[in-house]
Scaffold this motif. Structure first.
Motif, PDB file in Angstrom:
ATOM      1  N   VAL A   1      46.202  40.308  49.033  1.00  0.00           N
ATOM      2  CA  VAL A   1      47.482  39.960  48.434  1.00  0.00           C
ATOM      3  C   VAL A   1      48.543  40.953  48.886  1.00  0.00           C
ATOM      4  O   VAL A   1      48.320  42.163  48.877  1.00  0.00           O
ATOM      5  CB  VAL A   1      47.393  39.985  46.893  1.00  0.00           C
ATOM      6  CG1 VAL A   1      48.714  39.599  46.262  1.00  0.00           C
ATOM      7  CG2 VAL A   1      46.292  39.084  46.403  1.00  0.00           C
TER       8      VAL A   1
ATOM      9  N   ALA B   1      45.496  31.483  54.737  1.00  0.00           N
ATOM     10  CA  ALA B   1      44.823  31.522  53.438  1.00  0.00           C
ATOM     11  C   ALA B   1      44.430  30.117  52.994  1.00  0.00           C
ATOM     12  O   ALA B   1      43.317  29.897  52.500  1.00  0.00           O
ATOM     13  CB  ALA B   1      45.717  32.183  52.397  1.00  0.00           C
TER      14      ALA B   1
ATOM     15  N   ARG C   1      36.932  38.128  47.952  1.00  0.00           N
ATOM     16  CA  ARG C   1      37.959  39.153  48.156  1.00  0.00           C
ATOM     17  C   ARG C   1      39.227  38.411  48.553  1.00  0.00           C
ATOM     18  O   ARG C   1      39.208  37.585  49.461  1.00  0.00           O
ATOM     19  CB  ARG C   1      37.568  40.137  49.249  1.00  0.00           C
ATOM     20  CG  ARG C   1      38.652  41.183  49.516  1.00  0.00           C
ATOM     21  CD  ARG C   1      38.258  42.142  50.642  1.00  0.00           C
ATOM     22  NE  ARG C   1      37.048  42.865  50.301  1.00  0.00           N
ATOM     23  CZ  ARG C   1      36.053  43.093  51.160  1.00  0.00           C
ATOM     24  NH1 ARG C   1      36.120  42.666  52.396  1.00  0.00           N
ATOM     25  NH2 ARG C   1      34.986  43.750  50.772  1.00  0.00           N
ATOM     26  N   ILE C   2      40.320  38.725  47.882  1.00  0.00           N
ATOM     27  CA  ILE C   2      41.603  38.094  48.166  1.00  0.00           C
ATOM     28  C   ILE C   2      42.566  39.189  48.609  1.00  0.00           C
ATOM     29  O   ILE C   2      42.737  40.192  47.920  1.00  0.00           O
ATOM     30  CB  ILE C   2      42.142  37.359  46.922  1.00  0.00           C
ATOM     31  CG1 ILE C   2      41.150  36.284  46.509  1.00  0.00           C
ATOM     32  CG2 ILE C   2      43.520  36.776  47.204  1.00  0.00           C
ATOM     33  CD1 ILE C   2      41.418  35.682  45.174  1.00  0.00           C
TER      34      ILE C   2
ATOM     35  N   VAL D   1      41.954  31.317  42.845  1.00  0.00           N
ATOM     36  CA  VAL D   1      42.632  32.465  43.454  1.00  0.00           C
ATOM     37  C   VAL D   1      43.508  33.148  42.415  1.00  0.00           C
ATOM     38  O   VAL D   1      43.472  34.374  42.257  1.00  0.00           O
ATOM     39  CB  VAL D   1      43.460  32.029  44.682  1.00  0.00           C
ATOM     40  CG1 VAL D   1      44.364  33.161  45.141  1.00  0.00           C
ATOM     41  CG2 VAL D   1      42.550  31.579  45.813  1.00  0.00           C
TER      42      VAL D   1
ATOM     43  N   PHE E   1      51.003  30.889  49.455  1.00  0.00           N
ATOM     44  CA  PHE E   1      49.756  30.879  50.218  1.00  0.00           C
ATOM     45  C   PHE E   1      50.083  30.694  51.696  1.00  0.00           C
ATOM     46  O   PHE E   1      50.699  29.711  52.068  1.00  0.00           O
ATOM     47  CB  PHE E   1      48.836  29.748  49.739  1.00  0.00           C
ATOM     48  CG  PHE E   1      48.340  29.931  48.337  1.00  0.00           C
ATOM     49  CD1 PHE E   1      49.122  29.569  47.248  1.00  0.00           C
ATOM     50  CD2 PHE E   1      47.099  30.475  48.108  1.00  0.00           C
ATOM     51  CE1 PHE E   1      48.665  29.746  45.961  1.00  0.00           C
ATOM     52  CE2 PHE E   1      46.626  30.645  46.815  1.00  0.00           C
ATOM     53  CZ  PHE E   1      47.412  30.296  45.738  1.00  0.00           C
TER      54      PHE E   1
ATOM     55  N   ILE F   1      49.515  35.372  49.257  1.00  0.00           N
ATOM     56  CA  ILE F   1      48.069  35.374  49.467  1.00  0.00           C
ATOM     57  C   ILE F   1      47.849  35.291  50.970  1.00  0.00           C
ATOM     58  O   ILE F   1      48.153  34.279  51.592  1.00  0.00           O
ATOM     59  CB  ILE F   1      47.389  34.196  48.739  1.00  0.00           C
ATOM     60  CG1 ILE F   1      47.795  34.159  47.263  1.00  0.00           C
ATOM     61  CG2 ILE F   1      45.882  34.258  48.911  1.00  0.00           C
ATOM     62  CD1 ILE F   1      47.462  35.408  46.479  1.00  0.00           C
TER      63      ILE F   1
ATOM     64  N   THR G   1      44.797  36.062  52.809  1.00  0.00           N
ATOM     65  CA  THR G   1      43.529  35.421  53.155  1.00  0.00           C
ATOM     66  C   THR G   1      42.577  35.488  51.972  1.00  0.00           C
ATOM     67  O   THR G   1      42.799  36.251  51.026  1.00  0.00           O
ATOM     68  CB  THR G   1      42.875  36.058  54.401  1.00  0.00           C
ATOM     69  OG1 THR G   1      41.799  35.228  54.838  1.00  0.00           O
ATOM     70  CG2 THR G   1      42.372  37.455  54.138  1.00  0.00           C
ATOM     71  N   VAL G   2      41.535  34.665  52.036  1.00  0.00           N
ATOM     72  CA  VAL G   2      40.519  34.602  50.996  1.00  0.00           C
ATOM     73  C   VAL G   2      39.157  34.689  51.683  1.00  0.00           C
ATOM     74  O   VAL G   2      38.887  33.925  52.606  1.00  0.00           O
ATOM     75  CB  VAL G   2      40.637  33.297  50.183  1.00  0.00           C
ATOM     76  CG1 VAL G   2      39.569  33.217  49.117  1.00  0.00           C
ATOM     77  CG2 VAL G   2      42.019  33.182  49.555  1.00  0.00           C
TER      78      VAL G   2
ATOM     79  N   VAL H   1      43.155  36.979  41.068  1.00  0.00           N
ATOM     80  CA  VAL H   1      44.274  37.916  41.211  1.00  0.00           C
ATOM     81  C   VAL H   1      44.620  38.540  39.865  1.00  0.00           C
ATOM     82  O   VAL H   1      44.900  39.732  39.771  1.00  0.00           O
ATOM     83  CB  VAL H   1      45.501  37.213  41.838  1.00  0.00           C
ATOM     84  CG1 VAL H   1      46.739  38.083  41.738  1.00  0.00           C
ATOM     85  CG2 VAL H   1      45.228  36.851  43.289  1.00  0.00           C
TER      86      VAL H   1
ATOM     87  N   MET I   1      40.664  28.891  52.274  1.00  0.00           N
ATOM     88  CA  MET I   1      40.327  28.353  50.952  1.00  0.00           C
ATOM     89  C   MET I   1      39.676  26.985  51.071  1.00  0.00           C
ATOM     90  O   MET I   1      38.676  26.694  50.409  1.00  0.00           O
ATOM     91  CB  MET I   1      41.589  28.277  50.079  1.00  0.00           C
ATOM     92  CG  MET I   1      42.115  29.614  49.639  1.00  0.00           C
ATOM     93  SD  MET I   1      43.800  29.545  48.990  1.00  0.00           S
ATOM     94  CE  MET I   1      43.636  28.344  47.693  1.00  0.00           C
TER      95      MET I   1
END
Length: 153
Positions: free
Chosen positions: A128, A73, A125-126, A87, A69, A137, A139-140, A91, A77
């Motif tokens: 990856v 990110a 939306r993640i 997360v 991470f 990861i 960003t989230v 994923v 989070m």
């Protein structure tokens, strides 16, 4: 006229040198364009077969994958109240949004995975970036709520 002749020859040589240099640089550009794939070829993911898209998801679906991470990110989070477990869950089961993905990014492909968390039904939306030994990861994003995260800029 005899005094001007050396200057005329010098000017003609200079013009010839510039002309030769321009011709050589155009040839090099053409060779590079032939070797380099066009951006629209790389980004045209709607034409991929379902089998090709499934092969891209293998890295995400593996439950034994290691996760890294980024600082950004982790900050996002924390701000959006999303846990590492959520997360990982997204994923592993989410759908890839190829329109938001950057498959030709300079540091390697980045996939936009979207799904809903099971704990509090957040639509997220993640981003990856699969690496050789782990999934990064990046960003989230909460797709439904706008969160004020001034420390995450």
């Amino acid at each position: 006229m005899k005094k001007a002749l050396p200057y005329l020859l010098l000017i003609l040589l200079l013009i010839a040198a510039v002309f030769i240099r321009r011709c050589n640089s155009k040839d090099q550009l053409t060779d590079n364009d032939k070797r380099k794939p066009r951006t629209e070829d790389v980004r045209d993911n709607d034409n991929k077969t379902d089998n090709q898209k499934t092969n891209n998801l293998d890295a995400f679906r593996d439950p034994s994958s290691d996760y890294y991470f980024t600082k950004h990110a982790r900050c996002r989070m924390k701000c959006r109240h999303i846990t590492q477990e959520e997360v990982k869950e997204i994923v592993q089961k989410a759908e890839v949004n190829y329109k938001k993905s950057e498959l030709d990014a300079a540091q390697g492909p980045k996939y936009a995975l979207e799904g809903v968390t099971s704990r509090d039904n957040q639509h997220v939306r993640i981003i990856v970036a699969p690496k050789q030994r782990h999934l990064t990861i990046v960003t989230v994003i909460d797709l439904e709520n706008e969160w004020d995260c001034p420390s995450c800029k």
